[in-house]
Write a protein that holds these residues in place. Structure first.
Motif, PDB file in Angstrom:
ATOM      1  N   LEU A   6       0.836  -1.207   0.000  1.00 26.69           N
ATOM      2  CA  LEU A   6       0.000   0.000   0.000  1.00 26.69           C
ATOM      3  C   LEU A   6       0.875   1.263   0.000  1.00 26.69           C
ATOM      4  CD1 LEU A   6      -2.957   0.875   0.058  1.00 26.69           C
ATOM      5  CD2 LEU A   6      -2.863   0.832   2.555  1.00 26.69           C
ATOM      6  N   GLY A   7       1.951   1.239   0.779  1.00 23.28           N
ATOM      7  CA  GLY A   7       2.844   2.401   0.852  1.00 23.28           C
ATOM      8  C   GLY A   7       3.469   2.709  -0.501  1.00 23.28           C
ATOM      9  N   ALA A   8       3.892   1.666  -1.223  1.00 22.00           N
ATOM     10  CA  ALA A   8       4.501   1.859  -2.536  1.00 22.00           C
ATOM     11  C   ALA A   8       3.457   2.385  -3.530  1.00 22.00           C
ATOM     12  CB  ALA A   8       5.095   0.545  -3.033  1.00 22.00           C
ATOM     13  N   ARG A   9       2.232   1.894  -3.413  1.00 27.82           N
ATOM     14  CA  ARG A   9       1.159   2.353  -4.314  1.00 27.82           C
ATOM     15  C   ARG A   9       0.851   3.832  -4.058  1.00 27.82           C
ATOM     16  NH1 ARG A   9      -2.869  -2.789  -5.075  1.00 27.82           N
ATOM     17  NH2 ARG A   9      -1.265  -4.347  -4.761  1.00 27.82           N
ATOM     18  N   ILE A  10       0.906   4.210  -2.795  1.00 30.86           N
ATOM     19  CA  ILE A  10       0.666   5.624  -2.441  1.00 30.86           C
ATOM     20  C   ILE A  10       1.736   6.505  -3.074  1.00 30.86           C
ATOM     21  CG2 ILE A  10       0.895   7.232  -0.484  1.00 30.86           C
ATOM     22  CD1 ILE A  10      -0.806   5.298   1.166  1.00 30.86           C
ATOM     23  N   MET A  11       2.997   6.083  -2.961  1.00 33.06           N
ATOM     24  CA  MET A  11       4.088   6.918  -3.490  1.00 33.06           C
ATOM     25  C   MET A  11       3.965   7.067  -5.005  1.00 33.06           C
ATOM     26  SD  MET A  11       6.447   8.649  -2.072  1.00 33.06           S
ATOM     27  CE  MET A  11       6.907   7.811  -0.570  1.00 33.06           C
ATOM     28  N   ALA A  12       3.573   5.984  -5.684  1.00 34.79           N
ATOM     29  CA  ALA A  12       3.428   6.048  -7.147  1.00 34.79           C
ATOM     30  C   ALA A  12       2.360   7.070  -7.522  1.00 34.79           C
ATOM     31  CB  ALA A  12       3.065   4.664  -7.691  1.00 34.79           C
ATOM     32  N   VAL A  13       1.233   7.036  -6.816  1.00 35.97           N
ATOM     33  CA  VAL A  13       0.139   7.970  -7.123  1.00 35.97           C
ATOM     34  C   VAL A  13       0.574   9.411  -6.792  1.00 35.97           C
ATOM     35  CG1 VAL A  13      -2.191   8.672  -6.407  1.00 35.97           C
ATOM     36  CG2 VAL A  13      -1.692   6.260  -6.882  1.00 35.97           C
ATOM     37  N   ALA A  14       1.234   9.592  -5.642  1.00 38.63           N
ATOM     38  CA  ALA A  14       1.686  10.936  -5.258  1.00 38.63           C
ATOM     39  C   ALA A  14       2.665  11.487  -6.288  1.00 38.63           C
ATOM     40  CB  ALA A  14       2.350  10.889  -3.873  1.00 38.63           C
ATOM     41  N   ASP A  15       3.587  10.652  -6.765  1.00 40.48           N
ATOM     42  CA  ASP A  15       4.603  11.100  -7.719  1.00 40.48           C
ATOM     43  C   ASP A  15       3.962  11.503  -9.048  1.00 40.48           C
ATOM     44  OD1 ASP A  15       7.425  11.444  -8.474  1.00 40.48           O
ATOM     45  OD2 ASP A  15       7.043   9.768  -9.839  1.00 40.48           O
ATOM     46  N   ILE A  16       3.042  10.687  -9.535  1.00 38.31           N
ATOM     47  CA  ILE A  16       2.389  10.986 -10.821  1.00 38.31           C
ATOM     48  C   ILE A  16       1.555  12.263 -10.693  1.00 38.31           C
ATOM     49  CG2 ILE A  16       0.636  10.174 -12.465  1.00 38.31           C
ATOM     50  CD1 ILE A  16       1.698   7.281 -11.748  1.00 38.31           C
ATOM     51  N   PHE A  17       0.798  12.342  -9.622  1.00 36.25           N
ATOM     52  CA  PHE A  17      -0.050  13.525  -9.421  1.00 36.25           C
ATOM     53  C   PHE A  17       0.804  14.803  -9.381  1.00 36.25           C
ATOM     54  CE2 PHE A  17      -1.594  16.618  -6.288  1.00 36.25           C
ATOM     55  CZ  PHE A  17      -2.686  17.090  -6.989  1.00 36.25           C
ATOM     56  N   VAL A  18       1.862  14.777  -8.579  1.00 36.23           N
ATOM     57  CA  VAL A  18       2.691  15.987  -8.438  1.00 36.23           C
ATOM     58  C   VAL A  18       3.361  16.342  -9.768  1.00 36.23           C
ATOM     59  CG1 VAL A  18       4.750  16.955  -7.305  1.00 36.23           C
ATOM     60  CG2 VAL A  18       3.062  15.710  -5.949  1.00 36.23           C
ATOM     61  N   ALA A  19       3.845  15.325 -10.485  1.00 38.55           N
ATOM     62  CA  ALA A  19       4.503  15.588 -11.776  1.00 38.55           C
ATOM     63  C   ALA A  19       3.517  16.267 -12.734  1.00 38.55           C
ATOM     64  CB  ALA A  19       5.028  14.290 -12.374  1.00 38.55           C
ATOM     65  N   LEU A  20       2.279  15.811 -12.753  1.00 39.53           N
ATOM     66  CA  LEU A  20       1.290  16.396 -13.663  1.00 39.53           C
ATOM     67  C   LEU A  20       0.896  17.807 -13.220  1.00 39.53           C
ATOM     68  CD1 LEU A  20      -1.024  13.268 -14.188  1.00 39.53           C
ATOM     69  CD2 LEU A  20       0.652  14.182 -15.808  1.00 39.53           C
ATOM     70  N   ALA A  21       0.951  18.047 -11.923  1.00 38.11           N
ATOM     71  CA  ALA A  21       0.552  19.359 -11.389  1.00 38.11           C
ATOM     72  C   ALA A  21       1.700  20.374 -11.392  1.00 38.11           C
ATOM     73  CB  ALA A  21       0.005  19.187  -9.973  1.00 38.11           C
ATOM     74  N   GLU A  22       2.903  19.926 -11.825  1.00 36.51           N
ATOM     75  CA  GLU A  22       4.069  20.829 -11.864  1.00 36.51           C
ATOM     76  C   GLU A  22       4.395  21.207 -13.310  1.00 36.51           C
ATOM     77  OE1 GLU A  22       6.997  19.293  -8.236  1.00 36.51           O
ATOM     78  OE2 GLU A  22       7.078  18.293 -10.160  1.00 36.51           O
ATOM     79  N   ASN A  23       5.088  22.351 -13.463  1.00 38.44           N
ATOM     80  CA  ASN A  23       5.617  22.700 -14.788  1.00 38.44           C
ATOM     81  C   ASN A  23       6.748  21.762 -15.132  1.00 38.44           C
ATOM     82  OD1 ASN A  23       4.013  25.015 -15.353  1.00 38.44           O
ATOM     83  ND2 ASN A  23       5.258  26.185 -13.891  1.00 38.44           N
ATOM     84  N   ARG A  24       6.917  21.487 -16.397  1.00 40.70           N
ATOM     85  CA  ARG A  24       8.041  20.694 -16.888  1.00 40.70           C
ATOM     86  C   ARG A  24       8.724  21.486 -17.999  1.00 40.70           C
ATOM     87  NH1 ARG A  24       8.077  18.466 -12.945  1.00 40.70           N
ATOM     88  NH2 ARG A  24       7.903  16.263 -12.431  1.00 40.70           N
ATOM     89  N   PRO A  25      10.006  21.148 -18.324  1.00 36.13           N
ATOM     90  CA  PRO A  25      10.682  21.928 -19.358  1.00 36.13           C
ATOM     91  C   PRO A  25       9.910  21.924 -20.679  1.00 36.13           C
ATOM     92  CG  PRO A  25      12.154  20.231 -18.440  1.00 36.13           C
ATOM     93  CD  PRO A  25      10.832  20.084 -17.765  1.00 36.13           C
ATOM     94  N   TYR A  26       9.140  20.862 -20.928  1.00 32.35           N
ATOM     95  CA  TYR A  26       8.477  20.705 -22.230  1.00 32.35           C
ATOM     96  C   TYR A  26       6.963  20.951 -22.175  1.00 32.35           C
ATOM     97  CZ  TYR A  26       8.086  16.299 -19.764  1.00 32.35           C
ATOM     98  OH  TYR A  26       7.870  15.369 -18.787  1.00 32.35           O
ATOM     99  N   ARG A  27       6.405  21.253 -20.979  1.00 30.58           N
ATOM    100  CA  ARG A  27       4.969  21.564 -20.917  1.00 30.58           C
ATOM    101  C   ARG A  27       4.645  22.328 -19.633  1.00 30.58           C
ATOM    102  NH1 ARG A  27       3.397  18.957 -16.614  1.00 30.58           N
ATOM    103  NH2 ARG A  27       3.854  16.740 -16.329  1.00 30.58           N
ATOM    104  N   LYS A  28       3.506  23.032 -19.688  1.00 30.31           N
ATOM    105  CA  LYS A  28       3.035  23.739 -18.488  1.00 30.31           C
ATOM    106  C   LYS A  28       2.315  22.747 -17.562  1.00 30.31           C
ATOM    107  CE  LYS A  28       3.594  28.326 -19.027  1.00 30.31           C
ATOM    108  NZ  LYS A  28       4.939  28.400 -18.459  1.00 30.31           N
ATOM    109  N   LYS A  29       2.120  23.134 -16.298  1.00 31.59           N
ATOM    110  CA  LYS A  29       1.364  22.275 -15.371  1.00 31.59           C
ATOM    111  C   LYS A  29      -0.048  22.056 -15.917  1.00 31.59           C
ATOM    112  CE  LYS A  29       1.812  25.351 -12.050  1.00 31.59           C
ATOM    113  NZ  LYS A  29       1.751  26.068 -10.798  1.00 31.59           N
ATOM    114  N   LEU A  30      -0.608  20.882 -15.668  1.00 33.25           N
ATOM    115  CA  LEU A  30      -1.901  20.542 -16.263  1.00 33.25           C
ATOM    116  C   LEU A  30      -3.063  20.935 -15.346  1.00 33.25           C
ATOM    117  CD1 LEU A  30      -1.045  16.984 -17.669  1.00 33.25           C
ATOM    118  CD2 LEU A  30      -1.030  19.168 -18.873  1.00 33.25           C
TER     119      LEU A  30
END
Ligand code: FE2
Ligand code: FE2
Ligand code: FE2
Length: 426
Positions: free
Chosen positions: A345-369
């Motif tokens: 469960l802990g590993a599943r939480i981290m995967a979801v948190a990482d994906i969510f934060v990455a999508l909610a952040e700016n990236r060099p090739y795209r703006k935050k979604l």
């Protein structure tokens, strides 16, 4: 609040291994520098408590250069000419990283002056005996390590290194300490100790140090220092580790984790990208899609996160929560190809948190979604059996709160805290 019984120097030497990571492996520069320091300390009968500070500082002396792969490469090259100002910057950065921690105050001082020349002309204004002894020892040990070639039989290099160090006596280095080195280095074992397979074990044996009780707060503090280094690697991820940590903490709370598990999740979140220190900044900052070769380099990072954290006996669970964030439930993630039977469960939480934060952040090739796009992407990942339906649902139920974590972290830019060396006294 659980207490962890940990050998503090062992904890430091394991975590700081991340600083010696490169695309092509681990250099062990800091561990070797610490081994050399332990020989010199023994020869001068240094008190045990001072030796612990010395070895801790030696193990993380280049921590101020951790966020720049270029600078680390330069520091490891004996032939790299330095602009007089440059060499001091990482020493000052290291000091600034550690100075506000009660735990590392003495260590911070030793690191601050570890490139100061014995004869003076340093930004610190110090010279000779006024330079802390630990800094003088680390400076000397660092140069010995850098000049000792790692290819070919190590004993072929002793003479050359001894001559180079002798040339710096009284100028770069404390002449008394150079004499100590000359004495120590007569023994073949001095040199061969640098290339034993188990450097960590050998350092522990020399130290004969027991465990110290550390609370989760202490560990959190150490994790914060590393998170700062990781996040400084790219201006696009300036607060990524802290945001992932914050969101993972909320997800853990919403999914019934206990208070101490929530603290462990916070530490795991701060350290989840520890292995990123092996990825060149140019890849992390690339303003476009990565090539296949670059993607393969990026894939190294969670392996290193796991390999480092799993070495700490009390961090086994934290290692899994932190390092399995790119594994997917269908078994097609990386680097271990774990599937839903293994992913906790802990590993599943981290995967979801990482994906969510990455999508909610700016990236060099795209703006935050925006919210709708994030929900659409994450829903399709659930449908493809990549991430946990249950965890994603708890995220969507509290979406605004999770988004606030990312926005709050973003508003606190840690990059603006880069310290600069004052050169007024040079
Ligand atoms: Fe250095
Ligand atoms: Fe160094
Ligand atoms: Fe990652």
């Amino acid at each position: 609040m659980p207490t962890f019984y940990i050998n503090p120097v062992n904890l430091i030497q394991t975590l700081t291994m991340a600083l010696d990571l490169a695309v092509d492996g681990v250099s062990l520069h800091q561990r070797r520098t610490a081994i050399i320091c332990s020989h010199l300390a023994e020869k001068i009968n240094m008190p045990v408590s001072d030796e612990h500070v010395l070895l801790s500082a030696a193990l993380m002396h280049d921590i101020g250069a951790a966020s720049s792969t270029e600078e680390r490469k330069k520091l490891a090259d004996p032939n790299m000419g330095w602009d007089r100002n440059d060499i001091f910057q990482h020493a000052e950065n290291g000091y600034q990283l550690l100075v506000n921690s009660g735990t590392f105050l003495d260590v911070a001082d030793a690191i601050r002056y570890h490139h100061d020349h014995w004869q003076g002309g340093n930004p610190s204004g110090l010279s000779g005996d006024a330079i802390p002894l630990a800094s003088r020892l680390i400076h000397l040990a660092d140069r010995i390590e850098i000049h000792t070639k790692k290819v070919g039989p190590i004993l072929h290099n002793c003479k050359r290194v001894q001559e180079l160090i002798r040339e710096g006596s009284g100028k770069l280095f404390d002449p008394d300490l150079v004499d100590v080195f000359m004495d120590c280095s007569l023994k073949e074992s001095f040199w061969l100790d640098m290339i034993v397979p188990d450097l960590a074990g050998s350092l522990n044996d020399k130290m004969k140090m027991g465990t110290t009780p550390l609370t989760l707060f202490d560990l959190l503090h150490v994790a914060e220092i590393f998170a700062t280094n990781i996040d400084r690697m790219s201006r696009f991820t300036a607060t990524h580790s802290r945001s992932v940590s914050g969101v993972a903490v909320f997800l853990a709370k919403w999914n019934g984790f206990s208070q101490s598990e929530i603290y462990m999740m916070r530490i795991a979140g701060l350290l989840h990208d520890l292995g990123k220190l092996s990825i060149p900044n140019a890849i992390l900052e690339k303003p476009g899609p990565l090539t296949h070769e670059e993607q393969l380099i990026v894939r190294q990072h969670t392996y290193y996160t796991f390999m480092i954290l799993d070495q700490i006996e009390q961090f086994k669970t934290i290692a899994q929560w932190a390092a399995w964030h790119h594994e997917t439930l269908d078994g097609k993630g990386y680097p271990f190809k774990l599937n839903d039977t293994a992913l906790t469960l802990g590993a599943r939480i981290m995967a979801v948190a990482d994906i969510f934060v990455a999508l909610a952040e700016n990236r060099p090739y795209r703006k935050k979604l925006p919210k709708e796009s994030i929900k659409r992407i994450m829903t399709s990942m659930v449908e493809e059996n990549k991430i946990s339906d249950r965890i994603v649902q708890s995220l969507f139920d509290n979406f605004n709160e999770a988004q606030l974590v990312v926005h709050t972290m973003e508003s606190m830019s840690f990059l603006s805290h880069e310290p600069k060396v004052s050169l007024a006294s040079v």
